[in-house]
Design a protein around this motif. Structure first.
Motif, PDB file in Angstrom:
ATOM      1  N   PRO A 265       8.795 -25.024 -58.552  1.00  0.00           N
ATOM      2  CA  PRO A 265       8.639 -26.692 -59.269  1.00  0.00           C
ATOM      3  C   PRO A 265      10.350 -27.152 -58.951  1.00  0.00           C
ATOM      4  O   PRO A 265      11.370 -26.968 -59.699  1.00  0.00           O
ATOM      5  N   ARG A 266      10.602 -28.623 -58.910  1.00  0.00           N
ATOM      6  CA  ARG A 266      11.769 -29.263 -58.601  1.00  0.00           C
ATOM      7  C   ARG A 266      12.283 -29.524 -60.086  1.00  0.00           C
ATOM      8  O   ARG A 266      13.622 -29.398 -59.989  1.00  0.00           O
ATOM      9  N   GLY A 267      10.966 -29.740 -61.315  1.00  0.00           N
ATOM     10  CA  GLY A 267      11.110 -29.349 -62.763  1.00  0.00           C
ATOM     11  C   GLY A 267      12.137 -28.346 -62.920  1.00  0.00           C
ATOM     12  O   GLY A 267      13.303 -28.853 -63.789  1.00  0.00           O
TER      13      GLY A 267
ATOM     14  N   ASP B  31      14.353 -47.973 -48.380  1.00  0.00           N
ATOM     15  CA  ASP B  31      14.750 -49.492 -48.667  1.00  0.00           C
ATOM     16  C   ASP B  31      13.963 -50.035 -49.707  1.00  0.00           C
ATOM     17  O   ASP B  31      14.125 -51.156 -49.517  1.00  0.00           O
ATOM     18  N   PHE B  32      13.152 -49.442 -50.485  1.00  0.00           N
ATOM     19  CA  PHE B  32      12.844 -49.639 -51.636  1.00  0.00           C
ATOM     20  C   PHE B  32      14.087 -50.083 -52.836  1.00  0.00           C
ATOM     21  O   PHE B  32      14.508 -48.885 -53.467  1.00  0.00           O
ATOM     22  N   HIS B  33      13.828 -50.934 -53.451  1.00  0.00           N
ATOM     23  CA  HIS B  33      14.820 -51.452 -54.132  1.00  0.00           C
ATOM     24  C   HIS B  33      14.638 -50.979 -55.441  1.00  0.00           C
ATOM     25  O   HIS B  33      13.397 -52.188 -56.220  1.00  0.00           O
ATOM     26  N   VAL B  34      14.338 -49.754 -56.406  1.00  0.00           N
ATOM     27  CA  VAL B  34      13.769 -49.903 -57.514  1.00  0.00           C
ATOM     28  C   VAL B  34      14.422 -49.855 -58.086  1.00  0.00           C
ATOM     29  O   VAL B  34      13.858 -50.379 -59.633  1.00  0.00           O
ATOM     30  N   LEU B  35      15.616 -50.200 -59.102  1.00  0.00           N
ATOM     31  CA  LEU B  35      16.208 -50.941 -59.731  1.00  0.00           C
ATOM     32  C   LEU B  35      16.802 -52.076 -59.635  1.00  0.00           C
ATOM     33  O   LEU B  35      17.820 -52.024 -58.439  1.00  0.00           O
ATOM     34  N   PRO B  53       4.901 -51.233 -66.842  1.00  0.00           N
ATOM     35  CA  PRO B  53       3.868 -50.273 -65.794  1.00  0.00           C
ATOM     36  C   PRO B  53       4.374 -48.958 -65.585  1.00  0.00           C
ATOM     37  O   PRO B  53       5.636 -49.109 -64.715  1.00  0.00           O
ATOM     38  N   SER B  54       3.269 -47.980 -65.155  1.00  0.00           N
ATOM     39  CA  SER B  54       4.095 -47.004 -64.035  1.00  0.00           C
ATOM     40  C   SER B  54       4.616 -47.531 -62.852  1.00  0.00           C
ATOM     41  O   SER B  54       3.763 -48.576 -62.152  1.00  0.00           O
ATOM     42  N   GLY B  55       5.893 -46.669 -62.725  1.00  0.00           N
ATOM     43  CA  GLY B  55       6.079 -47.250 -60.965  1.00  0.00           C
ATOM     44  C   GLY B  55       7.295 -48.267 -61.001  1.00  0.00           C
ATOM     45  O   GLY B  55       7.848 -49.110 -60.436  1.00  0.00           O
ATOM     46  N   SER B  56       7.743 -48.539 -62.525  1.00  0.00           N
ATOM     47  CA  SER B  56       8.229 -50.117 -62.724  1.00  0.00           C
ATOM     48  C   SER B  56       9.850 -48.988 -62.798  1.00  0.00           C
ATOM     49  O   SER B  56      10.747 -50.439 -62.488  1.00  0.00           O
ATOM     50  N   GLY B  57      10.381 -48.117 -62.923  1.00  0.00           N
ATOM     51  CA  GLY B  57      11.586 -47.559 -62.701  1.00  0.00           C
ATOM     52  C   GLY B  57      11.732 -46.865 -63.984  1.00  0.00           C
ATOM     53  O   GLY B  57      13.553 -46.586 -64.126  1.00  0.00           O
ATOM     54  N   LYS B  58      11.256 -46.560 -64.975  1.00  0.00           N
ATOM     55  CA  LYS B  58      11.158 -45.881 -66.079  1.00  0.00           C
ATOM     56  C   LYS B  58      12.002 -44.810 -66.056  1.00  0.00           C
ATOM     57  O   LYS B  58      13.935 -44.575 -66.310  1.00  0.00           O
ATOM     58  N   SER B  59      11.985 -43.914 -65.110  1.00  0.00           N
ATOM     59  CA  SER B  59      12.181 -42.459 -65.467  1.00  0.00           C
ATOM     60  C   SER B  59      13.785 -42.786 -64.400  1.00  0.00           C
ATOM     61  O   SER B  59      14.169 -42.232 -64.878  1.00  0.00           O
ATOM     62  N   THR B  60      13.677 -43.594 -63.196  1.00  0.00           N
ATOM     63  CA  THR B  60      14.905 -43.207 -62.174  1.00  0.00           C
ATOM     64  C   THR B  60      15.915 -44.517 -63.204  1.00  0.00           C
ATOM     65  O   THR B  60      17.039 -43.396 -64.103  1.00  0.00           O
ATOM     66  N   LEU B  61      15.409 -44.979 -63.858  1.00  0.00           N
ATOM     67  CA  LEU B  61      16.502 -45.639 -65.001  1.00  0.00           C
ATOM     68  C   LEU B  61      17.225 -44.235 -65.884  1.00  0.00           C
ATOM     69  O   LEU B  61      18.548 -44.176 -65.646  1.00  0.00           O
TER      70      LEU B  61
HETATM   71  N1  ADP Z   1      12.559 -39.624 -54.814  1.00  0.00           N
HETATM   72  C1  ADP Z   1      10.812 -40.464 -54.830  1.00  0.00           C
HETATM   73  N2  ADP Z   1      12.203 -41.209 -53.655  1.00  0.00           N
HETATM   74  C2  ADP Z   1      11.540 -42.361 -52.866  1.00  0.00           C
HETATM   75  N3  ADP Z   1      10.325 -43.277 -54.356  1.00  0.00           N
HETATM   76  C3  ADP Z   1      10.987 -42.725 -55.252  1.00  0.00           C
HETATM   77  C4  ADP Z   1      11.201 -41.797 -56.123  1.00  0.00           C
HETATM   78  N4  ADP Z   1      10.770 -41.501 -56.842  1.00  0.00           N
HETATM   79  C5  ADP Z   1      10.636 -42.819 -57.355  1.00  0.00           C
HETATM   80  N5  ADP Z   1      10.360 -43.232 -56.432  1.00  0.00           N
HETATM   81  C6  ADP Z   1       9.628 -44.692 -56.479  1.00  0.00           C
HETATM   82  O1  ADP Z   1      10.468 -45.239 -57.485  1.00  0.00           O
HETATM   83  C7  ADP Z   1       9.514 -46.807 -58.110  1.00  0.00           C
HETATM   84  C8  ADP Z   1       9.908 -45.683 -60.000  1.00  0.00           C
HETATM   85  O2  ADP Z   1       9.330 -44.912 -60.680  1.00  0.00           O
HETATM   86  P1  ADP Z   1       9.817 -44.168 -61.395  1.00  0.00           P
HETATM   87  O3  ADP Z   1      10.835 -44.573 -62.029  1.00  0.00           O
HETATM   88  O4  ADP Z   1       9.315 -42.646 -61.608  1.00  0.00           O
HETATM   89  O5  ADP Z   1       8.628 -45.095 -62.182  1.00  0.00           O
HETATM   90  P2  ADP Z   1       8.047 -45.094 -63.829  1.00  0.00           P
HETATM   91  O6  ADP Z   1       8.457 -43.708 -64.410  1.00  0.00           O
HETATM   92  O7  ADP Z   1       8.007 -46.127 -64.473  1.00  0.00           O
HETATM   93  O8  ADP Z   1       6.381 -44.753 -63.437  1.00  0.00           O
HETATM   94  C9  ADP Z   1       7.820 -46.406 -57.163  1.00  0.00           C
HETATM   95  O9  ADP Z   1       7.480 -46.300 -57.065  1.00  0.00           O
HETATM   96  C10 ADP Z   1       7.625 -44.482 -57.273  1.00  0.00           C
HETATM   97  O10 ADP Z   1       6.862 -44.560 -56.307  1.00  0.00           O
END
Ligand code: ADP
Ligand code: MG
Lengths: 371, 260
Positions: A265-267, B31-35, B53-61
């Protein structure tokens, strides 16, 4: 009033035996072999089939067979309708060693004994010092085996032209597999690399050998490869075949490894990266050890495949076990012994392949239950 | 609106130095502007809770902070090192930043003790005996020293997450990132993990936690941030944030998560 003693059972009531016809051999036969008219017919048909195949085979292979090891070859195998095992007995050493000189055969035995003992020690859990045994097998053993097989120095030199039989078969199977493990792993990692050049090179090196039959690789390595070498360089025939087969095995191994890597897994990668492990440490300490467990069945099955494919070296004129046997059956003393030869060859291949597949099942089972 | 210049609340242990500075940062997935234009300064010793909310970019940040994800525009400066493609800088930052994941991500083929000593031995080149001693100390701190020789698969979720926290602490990080550390846990195990995090907060660790545990946020956060659609919508001290949210989206979000 008479006092009535209340009845109290003081010990456990023993279990009654089941009614007759529920246990024992009669019951087993009834349930498993004659549970319906259709099953009864199948059972009888199968028994008949066993009878018509096993009885003649037994008569041929055991009852009427000739087991003597005659001094006078003209008198060998006089009996009618039986197998001529004398052929195998007389030629046994040749089937094992090919034309390796008699007085040097102990070297082959020693090298294989050392390998078998070390591998057994690695496979049996209780044996200590696995790390050192493993290091010995990987680092020292190849040189030791090379020295024993080829000679030089204090040992009489043996040309690879004299190699043959089961000895050559094992060399042709073990060396490519041993080489293919590290190289296949590198190719698999390269194929997943983010660097386009490395990735394309690895894809070529994997897909080219996989796209052609082994027999082509053998032809290429023994006929085409020398064309690319500077004229006058001598490149041993067995070595050429080993290079070709290693290349082939590494390509298949790379795909086995890639399958293993994909299952992690990626984790696991992310945790390792977040801890600051470099790429190679992450792979070596975290990812590959886990992937290896998943890969074992794949590795064993490619080993079995390669082991059987060694017979293809007949096309470049090497005498592995099967080809030594075939050659021996053509000898005027032993005409008409092809069947015995092939039965013997099949038996030896089967013993090797079957034990490997059992070991792989055992490993799979063990890895399922442990952590 | 976002207020990047908010000053530390003056709570104990928060210094004027920035541990993390994010300036005008953008990230795209294709193309998806996540942050979108993230500005954030985390002061040393500060505890920030991020919700949204879920998908708002918290993890990504927070994954951008230790380069598990790459940002495309703007600056991220961690412990005075700017994150670029320079591998040395990335390694240096990863040594200072610990991360705890939603799904623990322990290494299943290693014992708990080996999980804890792996990075100290191979990254910080600590001697094995010393690493094991330190690992045992951290296992005491998360209250499971008796599990040291077990494999992760033999532990409960709560125990695994505490091991994961101890594993990060073994690298002596100055900053800890938490990505929903309790959301994969059964309810009865959440508090044992939160307890460990509270004691970590009390020890003065700089912490960035993505979590929806609002009780935890009230208790330890200096600042609570709300994210939506890749933007920081609002941030404030916990009391103000919960009692007096400014934006409509925050109000809606809070009413949703506090209603159950
Ligand atoms: N590796 C990735 N490739 C494309 N889109 C991604 C990837 N990881 C996350 N996303 C998208 O980025 C958005 C933010 O994801 P994430 O940061 O995980 O949100 P959160 O943690 O707030 O739920 C989501 O819409 C998710 O689908
Ligand atoms: Mg998330």
């Amino acid at each position: 009033m008479p006092v009535v003693e209340p009845f109290v059972r003081t010990e456990h009531c023993p279990d009654l035996p089941p009614p007759r016809g529920q246990t024992g051999i009669v019951h087993w036969i009834r349930v498993n072999l004659f549970s319906s008219p259709f099953n009864a017919v199948l059972t009888i048909a199968s028994l008949y089939l066993v009878y018509v195949t096993v009885v003649p085979l037994f008569t041929w292979g055991v009852l009427n067979a000739d087991w003597t090891s005659p001094n006078n070859l003209d008198r060998a195998c006089q009996s009618e309708g039986g197998a001529c095992w004398s052929f195998i007995i007389v030629r046994f050493n040749q089937f094992m060693y090919g034309f390796y000189p008699h007085e040097a055969r102990w070297r082959v035995d020693t090298a294989f004994a050392i390998l078998v003992i070390s591998l057994a020690a690695l496979m049996i859990e209780r044996v200590p010092y696995k790390k050192y045994i493993g290091l010995f097998v990987i680092v020292i053993y190849p040189f030791l085996a090379y020295f024993l097989f080829l000679g030089g120095g204090v040992l009489e030199e043996v040309d690879t032209g004299q190699w043959g039989g089961l000895f050559l078969t094992l060399v042709l199977a073990v060396v490519p597999i041993a080489v293919s493990l590290p190289f296949g792993t590198l190719l698999a990692l390269g194929r997943r690399s983010e660097m386009p050049i490395i990735r394309s090179v690895c894809i070529c090196l994997i897909e080219l050998p996989r796209g052609v039959p082994l027999i082509t690789v053998l032809f290429m390595s023994s006929v085409v490869l020398p064309l690319f070498l500077p004229p006058g360089t001598y490149f041993d025939k067995v070595l050429r075949v080993l290079v070709g087969m290693s290349f082939f095995a590494a390509a298949y191994m790379a795909e086995t490894v890639r399958g293993g890597l994909q299952a992690i897994p990626r984790g696991q990668y992310e945790a390792a990266q977040a801890m600051g492990l470099s790429y190679w440490k992450m792979m070596g300490l975290v990812i590959l050890p886990q992937a290896l467990k998943i890969m074992i069945p794949g590795i064993v099955s490619s080993f079995i495949g390669l082991f059987k494919d060694t017979t293809l070296v007949v096309v470049v004129g090497l005498l592995d076990m099967l080809n030594v046997i075939t050659a021996a059956t053509a000898h005027s003393n032993w005409l008409g012994t092809n069947i015995e030869g092939y039965v013997f060859a099949a038996f030896v291949y089967w013993v090797f392949c079957f034990s490997m597949s059992r070991y792989s099942i055992y490993l799979e089972h063990k890895l399922h239950t442990s952590h | 609106m976002a207020n990047p210049d908010i000053q530390p609340s003056g709570a104990s242990g928060v210094s004027e130095d920035a541990a993390i500075q994010i300036i005008g940062m953008h990230k795209w997935y294709g193309d998806f502007h996540v942050l979108k234009d993230i500005d954030l300064t985390v002061y040393r010793g500060e505890r920030i809770v991020i919700c949204g909310p879920s998908g708002s970019g918290k993890s990504t940040l927070i994954r951008c902070i230790n380069r598990l994800e790459e940002h495309q525009q703007g600056q991220i400066i961690v412990e005075n090192i700017e994150l670029t493609n320079d591998l040395k800088g990335i390694d240096a930052i990863r040594r200072e930043v610990g991360m705890v994941f939603q799904h623990f991500n322990l290494f299943p083929h290693l014992t708990v003790l080996e999980n804890l000593t792996l990075a100290p031995i191979w990254v910080r080149k600590v001697a094995k005996a010393e690493a094991e001693e330190m690992a045992m100390e951290y296992l005491e701190r998360v209250k499971i020293p008796e599990q040291a020789l077990k494999f992760p698969g033999q532990l409960s979720g709560g125990q695994q997450q505490r091991v994961a926290i101890a594993r990060s602490l073994c690298m002596n990080p100055r900053i800890m990132l938490f990505d929903e550390p309790t959301s994969a846990l059964d309810p009865e195990m959440i508090s044992e993990v939160l307890d460990v995090m509270v004691s970590l907060a009390e020890s003065g660790m700089t912490m960035l936690c993505v979590t929806h545990e609002m009780g935890f946020a009230r208790k330890i956060a200096n600042r609570v941030m709300f994210m939506d659609e890749g933007e920081i919508i609002e941030q404030n001290e916990p009391e103000e944030f919960f009692n007096n949210p400014k934006s409509e989206r925050t109000k809606l979000f809070l009413s949703q998560i506090l209603s159950h």
